[in-house]
Design a protein around this motif. Structure first.
Motif, PDB file in Angstrom:
ATOM      1  N   ARG A  91      24.727  -9.073  75.305  1.00  0.00           N
ATOM      2  CA  ARG A  91      26.190  -8.079  75.556  1.00  0.00           C
ATOM      3  C   ARG A  91      26.833  -8.110  74.116  1.00  0.00           C
ATOM      4  O   ARG A  91      27.344  -7.251  73.704  1.00  0.00           O
ATOM      5  CB  ARG A  91      26.966  -8.704  76.560  1.00  0.00           C
ATOM      6  CG  ARG A  91      28.088  -7.959  76.806  1.00  0.00           C
ATOM      7  CD  ARG A  91      29.437  -8.716  77.508  1.00  0.00           C
ATOM      8  NE  ARG A  91      29.849  -9.776  76.745  1.00  0.00           N
ATOM      9  CZ  ARG A  91      30.559  -9.746  75.569  1.00  0.00           C
ATOM     10  NH1 ARG A  91      31.175  -8.748  75.144  1.00  0.00           N
ATOM     11  NH2 ARG A  91      30.724 -10.942  75.158  1.00  0.00           N
TER      12      ARG A  91
ATOM     13  N   HIS B  98      23.879  -6.209  82.647  1.00  0.00           N
ATOM     14  CA  HIS B  98      25.095  -6.646  82.619  1.00  0.00           C
ATOM     15  C   HIS B  98      26.359  -5.771  82.706  1.00  0.00           C
ATOM     16  O   HIS B  98      26.197  -4.747  82.122  1.00  0.00           O
ATOM     17  CB  HIS B  98      25.379  -7.357  81.115  1.00  0.00           C
ATOM     18  CG  HIS B  98      26.432  -8.678  80.964  1.00  0.00           C
ATOM     19  ND1 HIS B  98      27.641  -8.294  80.914  1.00  0.00           N
ATOM     20  CD2 HIS B  98      26.309  -9.900  80.711  1.00  0.00           C
ATOM     21  CE1 HIS B  98      28.443  -9.256  80.765  1.00  0.00           C
ATOM     22  NE2 HIS B  98      27.711 -10.134  80.415  1.00  0.00           N
ATOM     23  N   PRO B  99      27.193  -5.998  83.588  1.00  0.00           N
ATOM     24  CA  PRO B  99      28.304  -4.926  83.861  1.00  0.00           C
ATOM     25  C   PRO B  99      29.136  -4.592  82.651  1.00  0.00           C
ATOM     26  O   PRO B  99      29.411  -3.372  82.444  1.00  0.00           O
ATOM     27  CB  PRO B  99      29.111  -5.648  84.815  1.00  0.00           C
ATOM     28  CG  PRO B  99      28.612  -7.093  85.187  1.00  0.00           C
ATOM     29  CD  PRO B  99      27.407  -7.269  84.299  1.00  0.00           C
ATOM     30  N   ASP B 100      29.360  -5.624  81.648  1.00  0.00           N
ATOM     31  CA  ASP B 100      30.095  -5.298  80.670  1.00  0.00           C
ATOM     32  C   ASP B 100      29.399  -4.209  79.522  1.00  0.00           C
ATOM     33  O   ASP B 100      30.014  -3.246  79.117  1.00  0.00           O
ATOM     34  CB  ASP B 100      30.728  -6.686  79.594  1.00  0.00           C
ATOM     35  CG  ASP B 100      31.623  -7.382  80.519  1.00  0.00           C
ATOM     36  OD1 ASP B 100      32.116  -6.851  81.504  1.00  0.00           O
ATOM     37  OD2 ASP B 100      31.804  -8.538  80.215  1.00  0.00           O
ATOM     38  N   THR B 101      28.155  -4.514  79.701  1.00  0.00           N
ATOM     39  CA  THR B 101      27.377  -3.745  78.756  1.00  0.00           C
ATOM     40  C   THR B 101      27.065  -2.196  79.045  1.00  0.00           C
ATOM     41  O   THR B 101      27.217  -1.381  78.460  1.00  0.00           O
ATOM     42  CB  THR B 101      25.880  -4.398  78.568  1.00  0.00           C
ATOM     43  OG1 THR B 101      25.746  -5.602  77.876  1.00  0.00           O
ATOM     44  CG2 THR B 101      24.720  -3.531  77.731  1.00  0.00           C
ATOM     45  N   ARG B 102      27.195  -2.326  80.807  1.00  0.00           N
ATOM     46  CA  ARG B 102      26.955  -0.791  81.244  1.00  0.00           C
ATOM     47  C   ARG B 102      28.092  -0.295  80.882  1.00  0.00           C
ATOM     48  O   ARG B 102      28.424   0.730  80.731  1.00  0.00           O
ATOM     49  CB  ARG B 102      27.082  -0.930  82.785  1.00  0.00           C
ATOM     50  CG  ARG B 102      25.494  -1.222  83.061  1.00  0.00           C
ATOM     51  CD  ARG B 102      25.082  -1.145  84.642  1.00  0.00           C
ATOM     52  NE  ARG B 102      26.198  -1.945  85.617  1.00  0.00           N
ATOM     53  CZ  ARG B 102      25.920  -3.022  85.932  1.00  0.00           C
ATOM     54  NH1 ARG B 102      24.771  -3.769  85.568  1.00  0.00           N
ATOM     55  NH2 ARG B 102      26.516  -3.761  86.760  1.00  0.00           N
ATOM     56  N   ALA B 103      29.504  -0.840  80.693  1.00  0.00           N
ATOM     57  CA  ALA B 103      30.878  -0.409  80.709  1.00  0.00           C
ATOM     58  C   ALA B 103      30.599   0.221  79.217  1.00  0.00           C
ATOM     59  O   ALA B 103      31.323   1.416  78.927  1.00  0.00           O
ATOM     60  CB  ALA B 103      31.903  -1.335  80.792  1.00  0.00           C
TER      61      ALA B 103
ATOM     62  N   ARG C  27      15.659  -1.741  88.109  1.00  0.00           N
ATOM     63  CA  ARG C  27      16.470  -1.206  86.780  1.00  0.00           C
ATOM     64  C   ARG C  27      16.591   0.383  86.957  1.00  0.00           C
ATOM     65  O   ARG C  27      17.696   0.888  86.098  1.00  0.00           O
ATOM     66  CB  ARG C  27      16.112  -1.510  85.694  1.00  0.00           C
ATOM     67  CG  ARG C  27      16.155  -3.115  85.373  1.00  0.00           C
ATOM     68  CD  ARG C  27      15.461  -3.534  83.978  1.00  0.00           C
ATOM     69  NE  ARG C  27      15.467  -5.283  83.912  1.00  0.00           N
ATOM     70  CZ  ARG C  27      14.933  -5.807  82.942  1.00  0.00           C
ATOM     71  NH1 ARG C  27      14.212  -5.083  82.056  1.00  0.00           N
ATOM     72  NH2 ARG C  27      15.065  -7.027  82.715  1.00  0.00           N
TER      73      ARG C  27
ATOM     74  N   VAL D 193      19.844   2.117  87.451  1.00  0.00           N
ATOM     75  CA  VAL D 193      20.849   2.073  86.662  1.00  0.00           C
ATOM     76  C   VAL D 193      20.508   2.862  85.267  1.00  0.00           C
ATOM     77  O   VAL D 193      21.597   3.350  84.580  1.00  0.00           O
ATOM     78  CB  VAL D 193      21.138   0.350  86.178  1.00  0.00           C
ATOM     79  CG1 VAL D 193      22.073   0.113  85.170  1.00  0.00           C
ATOM     80  CG2 VAL D 193      21.252  -0.480  87.388  1.00  0.00           C
TER      81      VAL D 193
END
Length: 155
Positions: free
Chosen positions: A51, A73-78, A121, A124
């Motif tokens: 991330r 990782h949710p922060d990476t997706r953001a 995956r 996503v």
């Protein structure tokens, strides 16, 4: 995994005249070999390193090659939700030879592991993709040139 992200990304960056960043290489340079990170610190710590590497890479106008699991990782997706994302796909048949003899820590059962991970995956990847390109059969040079031409048309 094994879709050709680094090779294609490097050539796309060269064609566009922008920097190239490979987050896996950045992690290795800073923290050591990925299999050892998984063994020593676990996947959760690796994903945090990833991330951080993604955040650094996307903050610059560059082509970025992400590890296959970075999007988990949710922060990476953001971070990626605000970027142009090219999703490189590859068929199970084509990837089989690409991962043969690999020391990738998540591919404990070879192609079976790859297929299971990909199935988890794929939704996503698809949700983040601006554009999708398949790397199963076309030469990497042609794919990279086509992607660069597509990207130039977006500017």
């Amino acid at each position: 995994m094994a879709a050709g992200k680094s090779k294609i990304g490097r050539r796309v960056a060269r064609n566009l005249g922008v920097p190239f960043a490979d987050t896996d290489r950045s992690i290795v340079a800073q923290h050591g070999p990925i299999p050892q990170i998984f063994e020593r610190e676990g996947e959760a710590v690796f994903r945090e390193y990833e991330r951080e590497a993604v955040a650094r890479a996307v903050s610059r106008r560059s082509v970025v090659s992400l590890g296959g699991g970075a999007v988990m990782h949710p922060d990476t997706r953001a971070l990626l939700a605000r970027a142009t994302v090219v999703y490189l796909t590859v068929s199970s048949a084509a990837v089989r030879s690409r991962i043969a003899g690999s020391n990738r820590p998540l591919l404990t059962d070879g192609i079976e592991s790859w297929e299971r991970i990909f199935a988890e995956r794929a939704p996503v990847y698809e949700s983040l993709a601006t554009e999708t390109w398949d790397t199963s059969t076309l030469p990497i040079t042609r794919l990279a040139d086509d992607i660069a031409a597509w990207a130039k048309g977006r500017v």
